[in-house]
Design a protein around this motif. Structure first.
Motif, PDB file in Angstrom:
ATOM      1  N   ASN B 247      41.224  27.914  40.950  1.00 52.06           N
ATOM      2  CA  ASN B 247      41.038  28.473  39.615  1.00 52.06           C
ATOM      3  C   ASN B 247      39.598  28.941  39.414  1.00 52.06           C
ATOM      4  OD1 ASN B 247      42.332  29.117  37.282  1.00 52.06           O
ATOM      5  ND2 ASN B 247      42.955  27.029  36.844  1.00 52.06           N
ATOM      6  N   LEU B 248      38.641  28.135  39.880  1.00 52.07           N
ATOM      7  CA  LEU B 248      37.238  28.496  39.723  1.00 52.07           C
ATOM      8  C   LEU B 248      36.896  29.702  40.594  1.00 52.07           C
ATOM      9  CD1 LEU B 248      35.482  25.025  39.466  1.00 52.07           C
ATOM     10  CD2 LEU B 248      36.268  26.535  37.663  1.00 52.07           C
ATOM     11  N   ARG B 250      38.922  32.160  41.166  1.00 54.11           N
ATOM     12  CA  ARG B 250      39.413  33.292  40.380  1.00 54.11           C
ATOM     13  C   ARG B 250      38.424  33.644  39.276  1.00 54.11           C
ATOM     14  NH1 ARG B 250      45.133  31.872  39.173  1.00 54.11           N
ATOM     15  NH2 ARG B 250      45.564  32.266  41.354  1.00 54.11           N
ATOM     16  N   GLN B 251      37.878  32.595  38.623  1.00 54.40           N
ATOM     17  CA  GLN B 251      36.903  32.838  37.560  1.00 54.40           C
ATOM     18  C   GLN B 251      35.620  33.446  38.104  1.00 54.40           C
ATOM     19  OE1 GLN B 251      36.437  29.186  35.401  1.00 54.40           O
ATOM     20  NE2 GLN B 251      38.566  29.138  34.741  1.00 54.40           N
ATOM     21  N   ILE B 253      35.413  35.422  40.726  1.00 52.59           N
ATOM     22  CA  ILE B 253      35.703  36.831  41.001  1.00 52.59           C
ATOM     23  C   ILE B 253      35.665  37.627  39.701  1.00 52.59           C
ATOM     24  CG2 ILE B 253      37.458  38.449  41.833  1.00 52.59           C
ATOM     25  CD1 ILE B 253      38.355  36.269  43.801  1.00 52.59           C
ATOM     26  N   GLU B 254      36.196  37.041  38.638  1.00 53.17           N
ATOM     27  CA  GLU B 254      36.169  37.693  37.325  1.00 53.17           C
ATOM     28  C   GLU B 254      34.728  37.927  36.870  1.00 53.17           C
ATOM     29  OE1 GLU B 254      38.744  38.651  35.192  1.00 53.17           O
ATOM     30  OE2 GLU B 254      37.216  39.368  33.791  1.00 53.17           O
ATOM     31  N   ALA B 255      33.886  36.898  37.048  1.00 51.71           N
ATOM     32  CA  ALA B 255      32.495  37.024  36.626  1.00 51.71           C
ATOM     33  C   ALA B 255      31.768  38.089  37.437  1.00 51.71           C
ATOM     34  CB  ALA B 255      31.781  35.682  36.755  1.00 51.71           C
ATOM     35  N   ASN B 258      35.451  41.551  38.962  1.00 56.65           N
ATOM     36  CA  ASN B 258      36.762  41.781  39.583  1.00 56.65           C
ATOM     37  C   ASN B 258      36.743  42.809  40.693  1.00 56.65           C
ATOM     38  OD1 ASN B 258      38.628  40.054  38.321  1.00 56.65           O
ATOM     39  ND2 ASN B 258      38.353  41.213  36.448  1.00 56.65           N
ATOM     40  N   LEU B 263      37.993  39.761  47.019  1.00 55.68           N
ATOM     41  CA  LEU B 263      39.196  38.924  47.124  1.00 55.68           C
ATOM     42  C   LEU B 263      39.251  38.180  48.444  1.00 55.68           C
ATOM     43  CD1 LEU B 263      42.036  41.133  45.626  1.00 55.68           C
ATOM     44  CD2 LEU B 263      41.234  38.952  44.776  1.00 55.68           C
ATOM     45  N   TYR B 267      38.663  34.133  48.807  1.00 53.99           N
ATOM     46  CA  TYR B 267      39.813  33.306  49.166  1.00 53.99           C
ATOM     47  C   TYR B 267      39.695  32.821  50.609  1.00 53.99           C
ATOM     48  CZ  TYR B 267      42.076  34.473  44.759  1.00 53.99           C
ATOM     49  OH  TYR B 267      42.367  34.604  43.432  1.00 53.99           O
TER      50      TYR B 267
END
Lengths: 277, 296
Positions: B247-248, B250-251, B253-255, B258, B263, B267
């Motif tokens: 989850n972190l 993903r966050q 990558i958002e920060a 994106n 990716l 990952y």
């Protein structure tokens, strides 16, 4: 006999007290926050620049700044809880958070569940990020075509029903954008302000935002439903009114690099103090 | 009526006592397939995959100006956060789950060999139900049915999401530990029970002083195998919003706006840290398995 009578009277008073407060304001959440000395606000951790993580793990963003202001005005400590689109309303219902400022669109069905209070602090519409060579111009062109989207966005269903697009929903934006680059879909349906920010970043030169923005939908913060017309709800209305009036939201928009919106400028004008020059 | 000649006119069969060929069956406790598979991977393979993962980033670099070094720098900035906030939490979840699952599983396993038919029957079915249910379904049930806080005598105890995740994940672990315990006890030659009885040991004494001490050695490899499986399975709790490593990531990558180029590196890094953590466990499991296989 006396004791029985006394007990019955006590019981009756108890019940009448309960029924009386049920109709009026109990201000339960507000009092809980004040007793605790801290307010727990549900914010996004995956929605830059509204709520996201800095490299050291802190939550930052425009909505976090707004939450800080709320805590300051109430004179309590601020505690942030990251929420997701799928659980934010449940957290508020359960009392896990006292206040939710989490990029939520103000929809009629959501007002049934949580206490949404105006004036809305932001608005955004739906648009499409699509490759320039496709020369898309109209939403109708999406019929029966695969379109990428983000899980939990309410407009996925609208685009699907109204224009017959086939939505492929991803858990994260990065995944959806990668799918767009891999040509798994002809476009990425998302918030117009977010798409504009992407286009401005220079990484998406071969892409455009070709459609007319649809379903312009105000965003709303929410308090627990019972508190909507009580102290907490009225207080949050006041907070939002003042953010609009003194231009806080326009400043924050600039601070966090969000494309200036006509909505916020208009609201600032609308709520302007008539005595100020 | 013709004469029956075994091997010629009929299937070769004999009613005389014969010595059947010896086919050793693996003991119930030696099912460590997962560790076997993990330990058989040469340690450099995931590192190679990780290195190769950066290649697409390199290929993309020409088109939009996000280079390999930039992707590395971005990941480098986030590594402390992902490790200290994310992976440490994953490890804590897995350790607590294993602890809870083991305690419950031992009781359930002993229940399966109880002399009380009702206890045996209940333990058997509890084990079977939780062993054969999808983990995600169990997680959903626990997540949705448990309250976020428990009010006890005016004291409200918060129940954070990760505690629910620990409870949800420990159910299938419990059922599998139960089978390990039952299998281990069953694998001790039954003559030992009889010998103990002839020496006037009670059933409890036999179980706790003779049988179980031998079982522990046999249970360690499959137990560790389950720990590795559990650790690998913990990222599914990210679906339920627990702030663990996936989850972190993903966050993070958002920060970083994106960028799709991030990716695979991000990952890939998560894959790598899971491997670095679970690989030694798998190797140790296989080593213990071999060491103890000779005895008894």
């Amino acid at each position: 006999m006396k004791t029985v009578l006394a007990a019955t009277t006590a019981l009756m008073t108890c019940f009448s007290a309960v029924s009386a407060t049920a109709a009026e304001c109990s201000n339960e959440a507000w009092n809980r926050v004040m007793e605790r000395g801290s307010i727990i606000v549900g914010v996004k951790a995956d929605y830059k620049p509204w709520g996201y993580r800095s490299t050291d793990g802190e939550l930052v963003g425009m909505e976090i700044d707004m939450a800080k202001d709320v805590a300051d005005k109430m004179g309590v400590e601020l505690e942030l809880v990251p929420v997701q689109s799928s659980n934010r309303m449940q957290f508020l219902e359960q009392g896990k958070i006292d206040l939710m400022i989490a990029t939520m669109s103000d929809r009629a069905d959501r007002r049934e569940i949580v206490g949404i209070v105006g004036p809305n602090y932001y608005t955004s519409g739906t648009n499409l990020l699509a490759p320039k060579p496709l020369k898309l111009t109209d939403w109708e062109q999406l019929r029966d075509k695969p379109v990428c989207g983000k899980q939990g966005a309410f407009y996925n269903q609208i685009v699907e029903e109204r224009y017959g697009a086939k939505i492929i929903a991803f858990a994260g934006n990065a995944e959806a954008k990668q799918a767009l680059r891999d040509k798994k879909c002809i476009g990425f349906v998302y918030d117009d302000s977010s798409i504009m920010a992407d286009l401005a970043s220079g990484d998406w030169d071969e892409f455009e935002m070709p459609m007319k923005t649809e379903d312009d939908n105000p965003w709303a913060l929410a308090v627990p439903k019972d508190e909507r017309n009580c102290v907490f709800g009225r207080f949050m209305s006041g907070m939002q009114y003042n953010w609009h009036k003194d231009g806080t939201l326009v400043e924050l928009e600039k601070k966090w690099g969000i494309q200036p919106t006509a909505y916020l400028a208009g609201q600032q004008d609308r709520f302007k103090d008539w005595l100020s020059k | 009526m013709s004469r029956v000649i075994p091997g010629l006119t009929a299937v070769s069969k004999s009613d005389l006592p014969v010595l059947l060929p010896f086919k050793p069956t693996p003991a119930a406790t030696t099912r460590v397939n997962f560790s076997q598979w993990l330990a058989s991977i040469p340690f450099w393979v995931p590192f190679m995959i990780f290195a190769a993962a950066f290649w697409p980033v390199h290929a993309f670099a020409q088109s939009n100006g996000f280079s390999l070094t930039q992707a590395f720098e971005t990941l480098w900035r986030w590594i402390p956060f992902l490790l200290l906030h994310g992976f440490v939490f994953t490890v804590i979840i897995s350790v607590l789950t294993m602890l809870l699952g083991t305690i419950l599983g031992v009781f359930l396993g002993l229940g399966q060999i109880s002399r009380n038919r009702f206890v045996r029957w209940c333990s058997y079915w509890i084990t079977q139900i939780f062993r054969n249910s999808p983990w995600l379904v169990l997680l959903f049930i626990v997540m949705l049915s448990f309250p976020f806080q428990i009010d006890l005598f005016g004291l409200s105890i918060p129940v954070p999401d990760w505690t629910k995740a620990v409870i949800g994940l420990s159910l299938p672990v419990m059922a599998n530990i139960s089978e390990i315990v039952r299998g281990a006890i069953g694998s001790v030659p039954s003559a030992q029970w009889e010998a103990a009885e002839s020496l006037a040991f009670s059933r409890r004494q036999t179980l706790f002083e003779i049988i179980l001490p031998q079982c522990i050695k046999r249970m360690i490899p499959p137990w560790m195998n389950w720990y590795a499986i559990l650790t690998m399975a913990t990222p599914i709790v990210s679906i339920l919003g627990v702030e663990e490593v996936l989850n972190l990531t993903r966050q993070a990558i958002e920060a970083e706006n994106n960028r799709p180029e991030l990716l695979i590196p991000f990952y890939g890094f998560v894959l790598l840290i899971f491997f670095v953590y679970c690989y030694p466990i798998a190797r140790l499991t296989m080593w213990l398995e071999r060491k103890y296989a000779v005895k008894l």
